[in-house]
Design a protein around this motif. Structure first.
Motif, PDB file in Angstrom:
ATOM      1  N   GLY B 132       0.785  -1.223   0.000  1.00 13.88           N
ATOM      2  CA  GLY B 132       0.000   0.000   0.000  1.00 13.88           C
ATOM      3  C   GLY B 132       0.819   1.276   0.000  1.00 13.88           C
ATOM      4  O   GLY B 132       0.321   2.343   0.315  1.00 13.88           O
ATOM      5  N   ILE B 133       2.096   1.166  -0.326  1.00 14.11           N
ATOM      6  CA  ILE B 133       2.947   2.361  -0.329  1.00 14.11           C
ATOM      7  C   ILE B 133       3.171   2.800  -1.780  1.00 14.11           C
ATOM      8  O   ILE B 133       3.706   2.031  -2.576  1.00 14.11           O
ATOM      9  N   PRO B 134       2.764   4.013  -2.131  1.00 12.32           N
ATOM     10  CA  PRO B 134       3.063   4.484  -3.482  1.00 12.32           C
ATOM     11  C   PRO B 134       4.568   4.744  -3.631  1.00 12.32           C
ATOM     12  O   PRO B 134       5.181   5.354  -2.746  1.00 12.32           O
ATOM     13  N   VAL B 135       5.150   4.228  -4.727  1.00 15.89           N
ATOM     14  CA  VAL B 135       6.572   4.471  -4.982  1.00 15.89           C
ATOM     15  C   VAL B 135       6.664   5.450  -6.135  1.00 15.89           C
ATOM     16  O   VAL B 135       6.053   5.239  -7.185  1.00 15.89           O
ATOM     17  N   ILE B 136       7.382   6.525  -5.916  1.00 14.78           N
ATOM     18  CA  ILE B 136       7.526   7.536  -6.959  1.00 14.78           C
ATOM     19  C   ILE B 136       9.002   7.629  -7.331  1.00 14.78           C
ATOM     20  O   ILE B 136       9.845   7.939  -6.479  1.00 14.78           O
ATOM     21  N   THR B 137       9.331   7.277  -8.550  1.00 17.33           N
ATOM     22  CA  THR B 137      10.736   7.367  -8.962  1.00 17.33           C
ATOM     23  C   THR B 137      10.968   8.723  -9.604  1.00 17.33           C
ATOM     24  O   THR B 137      10.095   9.271 -10.261  1.00 17.33           O
ATOM     25  N   ILE B 138      12.159   9.248  -9.363  1.00 15.12           N
ATOM     26  CA  ILE B 138      12.514  10.551  -9.901  1.00 15.12           C
ATOM     27  C   ILE B 138      13.738  10.386 -10.794  1.00 15.12           C
ATOM     28  O   ILE B 138      14.749   9.832 -10.355  1.00 15.12           O
ATOM     29  N   ASN B 139      13.660  10.834 -12.015  1.00 16.44           N
ATOM     30  CA  ASN B 139      14.737  10.772 -13.008  1.00 16.44           C
ATOM     31  C   ASN B 139      15.145   9.355 -13.378  1.00 16.44           C
ATOM     32  O   ASN B 139      15.137   8.986 -14.528  1.00 16.44           O
ATOM     33  N   ASN B 140      15.589   8.557 -12.378  1.00 14.85           N
ATOM     34  CA  ASN B 140      16.058   7.222 -12.682  1.00 14.85           C
ATOM     35  C   ASN B 140      14.969   6.232 -12.307  1.00 14.85           C
ATOM     36  O   ASN B 140      14.753   5.950 -11.145  1.00 14.85           O
ATOM     37  N   GLY B 141      14.298   5.715 -13.295  1.00 16.08           N
ATOM     38  CA  GLY B 141      13.129   4.894 -13.058  1.00 16.08           C
ATOM     39  C   GLY B 141      13.439   3.423 -12.912  1.00 16.08           C
ATOM     40  O   GLY B 141      14.604   3.014 -12.933  1.00 16.08           O
ATOM     41  N   ALA B 142      12.381   2.637 -12.714  1.00 17.42           N
ATOM     42  CA  ALA B 142      12.518   1.193 -12.637  1.00 17.42           C
ATOM     43  C   ALA B 142      11.521   0.597 -13.618  1.00 17.42           C
ATOM     44  O   ALA B 142      10.458   1.177 -13.864  1.00 17.42           O
ATOM     45  N   SER B 143      11.881  -0.571 -14.163  1.00 20.00           N
ATOM     46  CA  SER B 143      11.043  -1.138 -15.212  1.00 20.00           C
ATOM     47  C   SER B 143       9.754  -1.745 -14.669  1.00 20.00           C
ATOM     48  O   SER B 143       8.779  -1.872 -15.388  1.00 20.00           O
ATOM     49  N   GLY B 144       9.756  -2.110 -13.389  1.00 18.88           N
ATOM     50  CA  GLY B 144       8.558  -2.707 -12.800  1.00 18.88           C
ATOM     51  C   GLY B 144       7.460  -1.663 -12.598  1.00 18.88           C
ATOM     52  O   GLY B 144       7.722  -0.456 -12.561  1.00 18.88           O
TER      53      GLY B 144
END
Lengths: 502, 350, 345
Positions: B132-144
Motif C-alpha cells: 500500500g505504499i506508493p513508490v515515486i521514482t525521480i529521473n532514474n526509473g525502474a522497469s517494474g
C-alpha cells in the motif's frame, strides 16, 4: 666401531656462489652421546646441520645413519632417517595444546577425523616414559619457556627420532630452566638417544656434553673429550688465536657520579627497590626472566613512566621522557634486538646515527658529511664487519648486529649505558670484544648497568651484582664476590654466603 | 570444544524457534503468503493526520539531491504533520533494496526513489506497492510497475537543443555526441533525440556517438581531448551532461582551440555550467531546475495519500509518467536564469 | 570447571548483540516487527555467507578483500545463465566453480610469488569486477542492458519459506559445516596452526602453501554462493553487485572475534559478527537520523565492538603472560631448591 655411530658424514662439501663454506666435513656422532658442535659465527655449523636435516643439498660427500648409507634431499627424508631438530626459535604454535602441537602435521586419523583421544593417550604415554612435567591438554601460550622446550623435545621424540639436533636451545632460557633442560637431556642419553648440541656457551658444553667437535672456516679443526679439555684450548681452536683475559681489575669508581633509585615501585612487578649505580663501574643485574629486571631498567631509561618512587642522576631527578634522557646522555641496548633494538632494513649508517641526529643535524636537516664521518669512525672503532656503512643491518651476523647497537651508543659517548642481555646469540670472540668496549666506557667514567642471564658474564664482567627475585633486590654481591652458584640460588630466592662455593 | 557445540546448538534452536513462529503467524501457506497485500490507506493530511515519507536517492553525493529535496520541503512547508526522512544508499543497488525494505517495515506512506538499477529494485518496489505504499521514482526509473515516475525530458531536450544549435551553424555541421555510460543509454535518450533531429533535417553530420565510462569533468575532458585529436574538423560537441560539457570546454581550451567557434552544449543546467555559459566557455545547455521535480513529486505524493491510491489499488496498471520540460539556455538568457534558479549559485558572483 | 576464552569472547559479541537488540526493541517501534527480523536475517545471511569463507582465510593468517569482485563476477555469470533458462543447480554449480577458481587464483598468486594478501586481493578484486563487466549483457552498440531473470526455478532461490529466506538456511548450514571443519578436522587444526605460526607449521610438515590456496578457494566459493542467492532475490545482477562486501565481511569477522593476523576465532564468531553488523545498520535507520549521523553512529558502534575485543585480548594476554611467568618461576624455584639440597649433601 661402525655400528656404534648413529651418524657419520664423509667428506661433505658445499659452496654458495662459488665460495666454499664446507670442506670435507667428517662428523661422527656415537649412539647415546651428547655431542657438542662449536665454532664462531660463519664457521659452517648451521650449514652442516642444514645439510643433515635436508634443508640444503650437499655438493659432495656421503651421509650414513646407523651405518646405512642414506640420501637426504628434503626435511621429510631427514625425519624418515630419524633426525629431528629443536630449533633456536621455538617452533610451537602457541594457540594449540601440547598434544595438538606434538601431532601437528602427522595427526592420527580415525574415520577421516583426528582421533583426539588416541593422540592424547600417546602423548601421555610419552610424557610418562620420559618423566616430563607436562600436561597433554595445556595451551602452549600458558607455558613457561622450559616447558615449551620440553614439548618441542617431546615432539621430536614422538617421531621416534634417533638423533636430536639442538640449535642453541638455551638462548631464551634462564639459568635454572637451562639446568632443567640439561637434566632432560641426560635422561634422553640414558635411553640411548643421541643429541647434537650447538651452543656458544662454554660452561654448558662442560656441564652436559660428552664430546666436542670444533669447526673453523668450514672445516673440522678438532674432536675432543669435552670433560677434560681446557677452555683456552677450545676458544683458541675456535678463533685461531688466544683470547685476552680481562682479569680482575679495580674499577675507578667516581662516587660523585651516580644514579640513585629510591623506593621504586611498579604495580606488583617491582617494589622497594633501592640502589646506587656509580660512574666507572659495571653494575650487573641478575635474576630470573620475569623477576622484574627488564622493567627496572626500563624505568630508569624512561620507557616505563608510571612508576612510583624516585630515580635521580647526581641528585637531580631524571626525566620520564626517553628523548630527554638520550639528550642527557642515556643509552639503551634492549633485550630483544630483533624487535626493539635495530632497524633491520636500514643501513649500518642509519642504525648507528639514529640516536645522534641531535648532534648530526642542524635545524632538522641532516648533515650528511658529519653523519658519514661519525659512522665510519664508529665502524672502525668497534670493528663492525663488513666495513660497509650502506649494508642493511639484517644482513649482518648476530654478533655484528649487537656491535652496531653498541656502536650507536658508544659512539656518542653516553654517560649512562643500560644493556639488557647484551651478548645473547653472540659468539665467544665477539663477546670478549664487547666486554672490552664496555670496560673502556666504564673507565671513562660512565655508569654501566647490565642485565644478564648468562651467569659467567654476570659474575666476570660486572664489578657488582644485584640479584632480583620477585620484584625486590634479593641479594647484592660486591667486589667481584659473585659466583655463578650464588647468583643462581639468589635468583631463586635462596641465600648463599658471598663467595661460598657449593 | 563442548562449549562451541553448545553455542551452535543454542543458536540453531533459537533460529528454528523463530522460524516456527514465522510459520504460525503467516499461516504456512507457502511463499506467496508473506507478501501481504494492503490497500493504500487514506491519510487526511489537510486535517493534521501524520504522514511519513522517505526519499532514497542513489547516494548522498548525487548532485541534484539537495535541490530536489529543497523542492519537496517547499511543498510540505505548511504541513508540519508530514515528515520526510532521507537515506544514503552509497550508489549501490543492494543498499537501495535494503533501504526500501526498511521503509516498508517502518510503514512509511510514500517512498521517493532515484533507482540505481532499472531491474534490481523491481521486487522490492512491487512489495512496497503491495503493502500500500506508493513508490515515486525521480529521473532514474525502474522497469517494474509503480505509482509514478517523474523526470525532465531527455529525448525532447536533445531534439530541441539540436533545433537551437542548427540555427547557429551551417548545414551538415560536423558533430560528436559525448554520450552517457552505456548502461544508462536506455534511460537518458537526449543523444537519441539529437541524432533523430540530425537524421530528419540533415543539419548535422554525426561523426561519432562516444560512450563515456562515467559522466564527470575528468572523463569529459579526456573524451573531448581524444575526439579533438581524432577529428581535426569539429563544429559541435553535444554533451549529454553538464560535467562532460565543462570537461570538454577545458579540453578545447587546453588544445588552444577556444577561438575555433566549436559549439558545446550540455544538459541539466548545473551552477558550473550556467557560469561557463555566462563566461562564454559553453554555448548553452538544456536547463532544468530539479527543485520543480522535487516539488512535483511531492505534490503528486500528497495527492496519492489523500486519495489512498497507488499502483496496486489501480490494478497494477496506474503508471503516471510525468515529463517536465527543459529550457534552452544560452548567453542571451543565462543571467535571468541564474537569478531564478534553485541550484546553489553561492560559489559564483551573480 | 574453567570456562574457555573462546566462550567468553563469544559472550562479548552475544552481549553486544543483546544490548543493541534491547535498545532498538525499546526505542524503535518497527524494530520488533516480524518482517524486520526476517529482513535482518536475510541481509545478515548475505554478509554471513561471505564471512564463512572469510573466516577460513582470516584464521589461516590471510585476508581477502576481493570478495566483492568475486561476487560481482560470479553473480553476473549466474544471472546470464539463469536468463537463458539453465536450471538452478547448474547455475549454482557453475557460479561456485567460478568463485572457487577466482579464490584459487588469489591463493596461487600469493603463494607462488610471495605477495602480500592485502594488496593482491585488492588488485584481483578489480580484475574480477572487470571480468564481470566482460560477462554482463550488452546490446550491439555496447550498451549495458539491465537483464531481468524470468527463470522461475532459479528465482525460487531468492524466495522464502514462511518469510524466512532460503539464503538464511544456507547460511546456517554453511556455518555449521565451517564450524565442524575448523574445530573437528585435521584441515581445521592446520588452518589454526598456519594462522598462528606459519613457519613452525611448515616445519611440522603442514603444507602451508596448499593450505593457504585452499582457504582462499573456500572463500571464493562461499562468495559465489552468496552471489547466486542475492541475484535470485534481486532478479538481476549489475556491475556494483558486491561492492564493499569484502571489507564488510572482514569487519564482521573481526567484530565476531576472528583475529586479523590469524590463529583465533571460529565460524560461530563470524556468524555472530554478521548479525551484529546487520543489526547496527538496520537499527540506525529507524531513528530518522541525518545521513551523516547514520555514518557516525555506525562507525562508533563498530569501534566500540572492536575496542571491547582489544580490551579482552589485552586481558587474556596479561592472563597468559602471568600464567607463563608463574610457571617459569615455579619451575625455577623447584629446580634451585633441588639443586641446593643436592649440593649440600
Amino acid at each position: 666401531m661402525e655400528n656404534e655411530l648413529i651418524l657419520r658424514t664423509e667428506n661433505i662439501c658445499k659452496s654458495f656462489n662459488g665460495i666454499q663454506v664446507l670442506k670435507n666435513v667428517n662428523l661422527e656422532i656415537k649412539k647415546g652421546e651428547i655431542h657438542a658442535l662449536m665454532g664462531e659465527n660463519g664457521a659452517g655449523k648451521s650449514t652442516i646441520i642444514k645439510i643433515i636435516t635436508g634443508v640444503y643439498t650437499k655438493d659432495d660427500g656421503e651421509i650414513y645413519i646407523d651405518g646405512q648409507h642414506v640420501q637426504i634431499n628434503n626435511r621429510h627424508d631427514a625425519a624418515e632417517a630419524g633426525i629431528s631438530v629443536i630449533y633456536q626459535e621455538l617452533s610451537l604454535v602457541p594457540e594449540l595444546t601440547v598434544t595438538e602441537n606434538i601431532f601437528l602435521g602427522h595427526e592420527i586419523m580415525k574415520r577421516g577425523l583426528p582421533d583426539r583421544k588416541e593422540m592424547r593417550r600417546q602423548v601421555q604415554e610419552l610424557i610418562d616414559r620420559y618423566g616430563f612435567i607436562l600436561q597433554p591438554d595445556t595451551l602452549v601460550a600458558t607455558m613457561g619457556m622450559a616447558q615449551r622446550q620440553m614439548t618441542e623435545i617431546l615432539k621430536a621424540l614422538s617421531t621416534e627420532a634417533k638423533l636430536l639436533i639442538m640449535d642453541e636451545p638455551t638462548t631464551s632460557l634462564s639459568a635454572s630452566e637451562t639446568e632443567q633442560l640439561f637434566v632432560t637431556m641426560e635422561g634422553l642419553r640414558e635411553r640411548g638417544t643421541s643429541i647434537l648440541y650447538i651452543s656458544h656457551r662454554l660452561e654448558e658444553i662442560y656441564r652436559v656434553t660428552d664430546r666436542l667437535t670444533i669447526m673453523r672456516n668450514g672445516e673440522i679443526v678438532g674432536v675432543v673429550d669435552s670433560k677434560t679439555v681446557e677452555a683456552d684450548t677450545v676458544t683458541s681452536m675456535m678463533i685461531g688465536h688466544e683470547l685476552e683475559k680481562t682479569g680482575v681489575r679495580v674499577p675507578k669508581i667516581n662516587k660523585d657520579h651516580y644514579i640513585e633509585v629510591k623506593d621504586l615501585q611498579l604495580g606488583n612487578l617491582l617494589h622497594g627497590i633501592n640502589f646506587k649505580a656509580y660512574g666507572g663501574e659495571i653494575l650487573g643485574i641478575g635474576g630470573l626472566v620475569g623477576s622484574g629486571r627488564t622493567e627496572l631498567v626500563s624505568c630508569i631509561y624512561g620507557t616505563i613512566k608510571k612508576y612510583k618512587g624516585s630515580i635521580t642522576l647526581d641528585g637531580k631527578p631524571i626525566s620520564r621522557s626517553v628523548a630527554k634522557n638520550i639528550k642527557a646522555g642515556f643509552g639503551m641496548v634492549p633485550e630483544d634486538r630483533r624487535t626493539a633494538g635495530f632497524f633491520p632494513q636500514l643501513s649500518i649508517l642509519r642504525n648507528i646515527a639514529i640516536s645522534s641526529y641531535d648532534r648530526l643535524s642542524k635545524g632538522g636537516i641532516v648533515n650528511g658529511k658529519a653523519e658519514i664521518e661519525h659512522t665510519e669512525k664508529a665502524i672502525a672503532d668497534y670493528d663492525v664487519r663488513p666495513h660497509m656503512r650502506k649494508l642493511p643491518v639484517q644482513n649482518l651476523s648476530g654478533g655484528n648486529q649487537q656491535k652496531v647497537i653498541l656502536a650507536r651508543w658508544l659512539s656518542r659517548d653516553v654517560d649512562v649505558l643500560i644493556l639488557d642481555e647484551p651478548t645473547v646469540g653472540v659468539d665467544v670472540g665477539v663477546k670478549a670484544e664487547l666486554y672490552v668496549y664496555m670496560r673502556k666506557m666504564a673507565d671513562k667514567g660512565s655508569i654501566i648497568i647490565m642485565v644478564s642471564s648468562d651467569l659467567a658474564e654476570l659474575t666476570e664482567v660486572s664489578d657488582r651484582v644485584l640479584v632480583l627475585h620477585n620484584g625486590t633486590i634479593f641479594q647484592e654481591f660486591r667486589d667481584h664476590k659473585a659466583t655463578q652458584q650464588g647468583v643462581l640460588l639468589a635468583s631463586s630466592g635462596v641465600t648463599a654466603k658471598e663467595g661460598e662455593v657449593l | 570444544m563442548k562449549k562451541n557445540k553448545l553455542i551452535a546448538l543454542v543458536i540453531a534452536c533459537v533460529l528454528a524457534a523463530a522460524m516456527m513462529a514465522g510459520c504460525g503467524s503467516s499461516g504456512g501457506a507457502g511463499e506467496e503468503a508473506a507478501v501481504e497485500t494492503h490497500e493504500a490507506p487514506i491519510v487526511d493530511i489537510n486535517n493534521g493526520a501524520a504522514c511519513k515519507m522517505a526519499y532514497i536517492p542513489m547516494g548522498a553525493g548525487q548532485e541534484d539531491f539537495p535541490v530536489i529535496l529543497q523542492g519537496m520541503q517547499e511543498a510540505i512547508q505548511l504541513y508540519p504533520n508530514i515528515t520526510l526522512d532521507t537515506y544514503d544508499a552509497g550508489f549501490n543497488p543492494s543498499n537501495q533494496i535494503d533501504l526500501m525494505n526498511e521503509c516498508i517495515t517502518q510503514g512509511v506512506n510514500v517512498i521517493f526513489l532515484n533507482a540505481m538499477d532499472a531491474t534490481a529494485l523491481n521486487s522490492t518496489i512491487a512489495e512496497a506497492e503491495a503493502a500500500g505504499i506508493p513508490v515515486i521514482t525521480i529521473n532514474n526509473g525502474a522497469s517494474g510497475v509503480h505509482t509514478a515516475h517523474i523526470q525532465n525530458t531527455t529525448y525532447d531536450a536533445g531534439y530541441e537543443a539540436a533545433q537551437v544549435i542548427s540555427g547557429m551553424v551551417d548545414k551538415g555541421a560536423k558533430t560528436v555526441i559525448l554520450d552517457v555510460p552505456a548502461e544508462l543509454k536506455l534511460a537518458c535518450t537526449m543523444g537519441q533525440g539529437f541524432e533523430d533531429y540530425a537524421k530528419e533535417t540533415g543539419a548535422f553530420e554525426i561523426l561519432e556517438d562516444y560512450a563515456q565510462t562515467i559522466t564527470s569533468i575528468e572523463v569529459g575532458y579526456q573524451a573531448a581531448s581524444e575526439v579533438l585529436t581524432k577529428y581535426q574538423d569539429i563544429d559541435v560537441l553535444y554533451c549529454v551532461n553538464d560535467n562532460t560539457a565543462i570537461g570538454a570546454a577545458q579540453a578545447i581550451e587546453a588544445a588552444g582551440r577556444q577561438n575555433d567557434g566549436i559549439i558545446i552544449w550540455g544538459y541539466c543546467g548545473m551552477p558550473a555550467a550556467l557560469d561557463a555559459i555566462a563566461q562564454g566557455k559553453m554555448t548553452g545547455t538544456s536547463y532544468s531546475d530539479p527543485f520543480y521535480e522535487g516539488y512535483a513529486a511531492m505534490v503528486s505524493a500528497m495527492n496519492y495519500v489523500q486519495l489512498g491510491v497507488n499502483a496496486t489499488k489501480l490494478g497494477n496498471e496506474f503508471y503516471a509518467d510525468v515529463m517536465l520540460p527543459t529550457k534552452n539556455v544560452t548567453e542571451e538568457n543565462v543571467i535571468e536564469t541564474i537569478r531564478g534558479t534553485h541550484w546553489d549559485m553561492s560559489a559564483y558572483n551573480y | 570447571m574453567k570456562i574457555s576464552q573462546k566462550f567468553i569472547r563469544k559472550l562479548i559479541t552475544l552481549g553486544l548483540i543483546v544490548i543493541l537488540f534491547a535498545i532498538f526493541a525499546f526505542t524503535a517501534p518497527s524494530f520488533l516487527k516480524l518482517r524486520n527480523i526476517q529482513e535482518i536475517l536475510r541481509v545478515a545471511a548475505y554478509t554471513g555467507i561471505i564471512c564463512v569463507g572469510s573466516s577460513f582465510v582470516l584464521i589461516g593468517g590471510g585476508i581477502d578483500l576481493s570478495s566483492g569482485g568475486i561476487i560481482c563476477f560470479s553473480g553476473i555469470v549466474a544471472c546470464r545463465l539463469a536468463s537463458i533458462g539453465m536450471p538452478w543447480p547448474v547455475v549454482l554449480l557453475v557460479a561456485v566453480v567460478i568463485g572457487a577458481a577466482c579464490g584459487y587464483f588469489n591463493g596461487w598468486l600469493i603463494t607462488r610469488f610471495y605477495l602480500n594478501d592485502f594488496i593482491t586481493t585488492l588488485a584481483t578484486g578489480f580484475v574480477f569486477t572487470g571480468f564481470g563487466l566482460l560477462a554482463i549483457l550488452k546490446d550491439e552498440s555496447g550498451t549495458l542492458m539491465s537483464q531481468e531473470i524470468k527463470n522461475k526455478g532459479f528465482l525460487l532461490l531468492g524466495k522464502h519459506l514462511n518469510g524466512f529466506y532460503y539464503i538464511v538456511f544456507v547460511w546456517i548450514i554453511l556455518t555449521v559445516i565451517a564450524w565442524f571443519i575448523l574445530s573437528q578436522t585435521r584441515y581445521g587444526l592446520h588452518t589454526y596452526a598456519m594462522g598462528s605460526n606459519s613457519k613452525s607449521s611448515e616445519m611440522s610438515g603442514v603444507n602451508v602453501r596448499k593450505m593457504k590456496v585452499s582457504t582462499f578457494t573456500i572463500c571464493g566459493a562461499c562468495c559465489a554462493v552468496a552471489a547466486v542467492f542475492t541475484v535470485a532475490y534481486q532478479t538481476t545482477a549489475y556491475l556494483n553487485l558486491g561492492s564493499g562486501m569484502g571489507f564488510n565481511a572482514v569487519a564482521a569477522c573481526v567484530v565476531g572475534g576472528v583475529m586479523l593476523g590469524g590463529g583465533k576465532g571460529d565460524a560461530v564468531g563470524a556468524f555472530l559478527g554478521a548479525i551484529f553488523m546487520t543489526l547496527v545498520n538496520n537499527g540506525m535507520y529507524k531513528y530518522g537520523l541525518d545521513t551523516s549521523w547514520q555514518y557516525v553512529f555506525q562507525g562508533a558502534v563498530i569501534l566500540i565492538a572492536i575496542m571491547s575485543d582489544a580490551g579482552f585480548a589485552a586481558f587474556t594476554g596479561r592472563r597468559l603472560r602471568a600464567l607463563a611467568e608463574k610457571n617459569n618461576a615455579e619451575e625455577a624455584l623447584l629446580e634451585a631448591k633441588a639443586k641446593a639440597k643436592g649440593g649440600n649433601v
